[in-house]
Design a protein around this motif. Structure first.
Motif, PDB file in Angstrom:
ATOM      1  N   CYS A 138      14.959 -18.639  82.244  1.00 16.71           N
ATOM      2  CA  CYS A 138      13.876 -18.965  81.199  1.00 16.71           C
ATOM      3  C   CYS A 138      13.320 -18.054  80.565  1.00 16.71           C
ATOM      4  N   HIS A 139      12.580 -17.029  80.748  1.00 19.00           N
ATOM      5  CA  HIS A 139      12.000 -16.161  80.003  1.00 19.00           C
ATOM      6  C   HIS A 139      12.399 -15.544  80.118  1.00 19.00           C
ATOM      7  N   ASN A 140      14.157 -14.876  79.913  1.00 18.75           N
ATOM      8  CA  ASN A 140      15.157 -14.484  78.902  1.00 18.75           C
ATOM      9  C   ASN A 140      14.764 -12.889  79.390  1.00 18.75           C
ATOM     10  N   LEU A 141      14.565 -13.022  80.908  1.00 17.99           N
ATOM     11  CA  LEU A 141      14.660 -11.194  81.350  1.00 17.99           C
ATOM     12  C   LEU A 141      15.876 -10.444  81.830  1.00 17.99           C
ATOM     13  N   VAL A 142      15.454  -9.455  81.700  1.00 15.70           N
ATOM     14  CA  VAL A 142      16.866  -8.668  82.411  1.00 15.70           C
ATOM     15  C   VAL A 142      16.563  -7.568  83.413  1.00 15.70           C
ATOM     16  N   HIS A 143      17.141  -6.982  84.274  1.00 15.11           N
ATOM     17  CA  HIS A 143      16.788  -5.638  84.893  1.00 15.11           C
ATOM     18  C   HIS A 143      17.138  -4.804  84.140  1.00 15.11           C
ATOM     19  N   ALA A 144      16.099  -4.073  84.412  1.00 14.99           N
ATOM     20  CA  ALA A 144      15.998  -2.613  83.533  1.00 14.99           C
ATOM     21  C   ALA A 144      17.729  -1.976  83.698  1.00 14.99           C
ATOM     22  N   SER A 145      18.369  -1.490  84.678  1.00  9.55           N
ATOM     23  CA  SER A 145      19.060  -0.842  85.082  1.00  9.55           C
ATOM     24  C   SER A 145      20.262  -1.028  84.054  1.00  9.55           C
ATOM     25  N   SER A 146      20.502  -2.757  83.354  1.00 11.15           N
ATOM     26  CA  SER A 146      21.464  -3.137  82.811  1.00 11.15           C
ATOM     27  C   SER A 146      21.265  -2.636  81.027  1.00 11.15           C
ATOM     28  N   GLN A 147      20.191  -2.368  80.934  1.00 11.15           N
ATOM     29  CA  GLN A 147      19.845  -1.113  79.440  1.00 11.15           C
ATOM     30  C   GLN A 147      20.319   0.316  79.885  1.00 11.15           C
ATOM     31  N   GLU A 148      20.646   0.480  80.877  1.00  9.21           N
ATOM     32  CA  GLU A 148      20.520   1.429  81.400  1.00  9.21           C
ATOM     33  C   GLU A 148      22.342   2.676  80.548  1.00  9.21           C
ATOM     34  N   GLN A 149      22.418   3.455  80.326  1.00  7.41           N
ATOM     35  CA  GLN A 149      23.702   4.396  79.709  1.00  7.41           C
ATOM     36  C   GLN A 149      24.344   4.446  81.419  1.00  7.41           C
ATOM     37  N   PRO A 150      26.129   4.365  81.135  1.00 10.73           N
ATOM     38  CA  PRO A 150      26.612   4.878  82.301  1.00 10.73           C
ATOM     39  C   PRO A 150      25.978   5.596  83.301  1.00 10.73           C
ATOM     40  N   GLY A 151      25.608   6.950  82.387  1.00  9.97           N
ATOM     41  CA  GLY A 151      25.685   7.805  83.414  1.00  9.97           C
ATOM     42  C   GLY A 151      24.761   7.553  84.100  1.00  9.97           C
ATOM     43  N   ASN A 152      22.896   7.055  83.222  1.00  8.79           N
ATOM     44  CA  ASN A 152      22.202   7.464  84.030  1.00  8.79           C
ATOM     45  C   ASN A 152      22.260   6.982  85.330  1.00  8.79           C
ATOM     46  N   ARG A 153      22.397   5.368  85.279  1.00  7.43           N
ATOM     47  CA  ARG A 153      22.873   4.204  86.160  1.00  7.43           C
ATOM     48  C   ARG A 153      23.459   5.122  86.827  1.00  7.43           C
ATOM     49  N   ALA A 154      24.715   5.607  86.732  1.00  8.20           N
ATOM     50  CA  ALA A 154      25.525   6.348  88.424  1.00  8.20           C
ATOM     51  C   ALA A 154      24.449   7.494  88.245  1.00  8.20           C
ATOM     52  N   THR A 155      23.411   8.051  88.174  1.00  7.04           N
ATOM     53  CA  THR A 155      22.760   9.444  88.633  1.00  7.04           C
ATOM     54  C   THR A 155      22.245   8.273  89.252  1.00  7.04           C
ATOM     55  N   ARG A 156      21.422   7.525  89.269  1.00  6.77           N
ATOM     56  CA  ARG A 156      20.232   6.435  89.835  1.00  6.77           C
ATOM     57  C   ARG A 156      20.826   6.001  90.956  1.00  6.77           C
ATOM     58  N   LYS A 157      22.681   5.948  91.162  1.00  3.67           N
ATOM     59  CA  LYS A 157      22.911   5.046  92.205  1.00  3.67           C
ATOM     60  C   LYS A 157      22.966   6.606  93.102  1.00  3.67           C
ATOM     61  N   ASN A 158      23.861   6.969  92.863  1.00  7.78           N
ATOM     62  CA  ASN A 158      24.057   8.302  94.075  1.00  7.78           C
ATOM     63  C   ASN A 158      22.813   9.011  94.114  1.00  7.78           C
ATOM     64  N   GLN A 159      21.722   9.069  93.486  1.00  2.00           N
ATOM     65  CA  GLN A 159      20.804   9.565  94.276  1.00  2.00           C
ATOM     66  C   GLN A 159      20.520   8.671  95.316  1.00  2.00           C
ATOM     67  N   LYS A 160      20.292   7.111  94.914  1.00  2.00           N
ATOM     68  CA  LYS A 160      19.382   6.531  95.858  1.00  2.00           C
ATOM     69  C   LYS A 160      20.862   6.059  97.370  1.00  2.00           C
ATOM     70  N   LEU A 161      22.089   6.681  97.033  1.00  2.00           N
ATOM     71  CA  LEU A 161      23.103   7.132  98.264  1.00  2.00           C
ATOM     72  C   LEU A 161      22.629   7.477  99.314  1.00  2.00           C
ATOM     73  N   ARG A 162      22.657   8.826  98.621  1.00  2.00           N
ATOM     74  CA  ARG A 162      22.267  10.411  99.170  1.00  2.00           C
ATOM     75  C   ARG A 162      21.509   9.849  99.610  1.00  2.00           C
ATOM     76  N   ALA A 163      20.211   9.645  99.263  1.00  2.00           N
ATOM     77  CA  ALA A 163      18.838   9.216  99.973  1.00  2.00           C
ATOM     78  C   ALA A 163      18.606   8.429 101.550  1.00  2.00           C
ATOM     79  N   LYS A 164      20.184   7.620 101.587  1.00  2.00           N
ATOM     80  CA  LYS A 164      19.895   6.793 102.906  1.00  2.00           C
ATOM     81  C   LYS A 164      20.598   7.659 103.796  1.00  2.00           C
ATOM     82  N   LEU A 165      21.691   8.467 103.061  1.00  2.00           N
ATOM     83  CA  LEU A 165      22.060   9.250 104.306  1.00  2.00           C
ATOM     84  C   LEU A 165      21.506  10.842 104.690  1.00  2.00           C
TER      85      LEU A 165
END
Length: 211
Positions: free
Chosen positions: A123-150
């Motif tokens: 209803c507020h027409n809100l989207v996730h910030a990640s949906s507006q990211e470039q594929p490389g930026n999104r993948a970089t953030r994902k990679n960093q998050k996974l590595r941090a978990k390990l």
């Protein structure tokens, strides 16, 4: 009672991360969805002003009472909204609580404050910030998050040691996801280099035509 209307709530880019939210699961966990419950909910804030709302809880509905202003307007408005609570059975027993959105009547786990009122994301027409990211930026953030978990180094392609106590199957699952993210990063870098190369060729041709 603190009001709403300053900070990152009315920026032009409507990312849901920029708006304060209420979580039905939080209400359920902290027994707010109990008839007769009364209290305040506060949001963490670096400034001295601590935004909060008054809540009247209940099994079948909750009432939110707060002050807000729209688009940083000078005038503050008193808002009182009562939301129905929808209960959905869980597969393993019990029930999960959801808010009933006052605009579209859909059930929602999260409500976001924008334009004076708490409503669902759609209803507020809100989207996730990640949906507006470039594929490389999104993948970089994902990679960093996974590595941090390990507990692994953040560098691209760096060795990833298996954490003590982690099952080998689980570790391999993490490695596969890291490899997928790094492949996407490399593919995005190749696309960027190709665009730069094409631009350089066009500039070279234009310069020859000019001289």
């Amino acid at each position: 009672m603190g009001g709403f209307g300053s900070g990152g709530h009315n920026l032009r880019k409507r990312y849901l991360e920029q708006f304060r939210s209420l979580n039905a699961a939080y209400f359920q966990k902290h027994s707010i969805l109990t008839d007769g419950w009364r209290g305040m909910i506060h949001w963490k804030n670096d400034s001295q002003d601590k935004p909060c709302i008054s809540v009247e809880g209940g099994r079948n509905q909750v009432t939110l009472i707060y002050r807000a202003r729209q688009d940083n307007a000078a005038d503050w408005k008193n808002v009182r909204d009562t939301f129905p609570i929808v209960w959905s059975p869980r597969h393993l027993g019990g029930a999960q609580a959801y808010f009933g959105c006052l605009r579209c009547n859909a059930r929602a786990k999260l409500l976001y404050l924008a334009n004076l009122h708490f409503r669902c994301r759609k209803c507020h027409n809100l989207v996730h910030a990640s949906s507006q990211e470039q594929p490389g930026n999104r993948a970089t953030r994902k990679n960093q998050k996974l590595r941090a978990k390990l507990g692994a180094p953040q560098g691209l392609g760096d060795y990833v040691p298996r954490p003590k106590g982690m099952h080998e199957t689980t570790f391999q699952h993490y490695l596969e996801r890291i490899e997928e993210a790094e492949c996407e990063i490399n593919d995005d870098m190749i696309r960027i280099l190709q665009r730069i190369q094409k631009t350089s060729v066009r500039l070279s041709i234009n310069q020859k035509d000019f001289w």
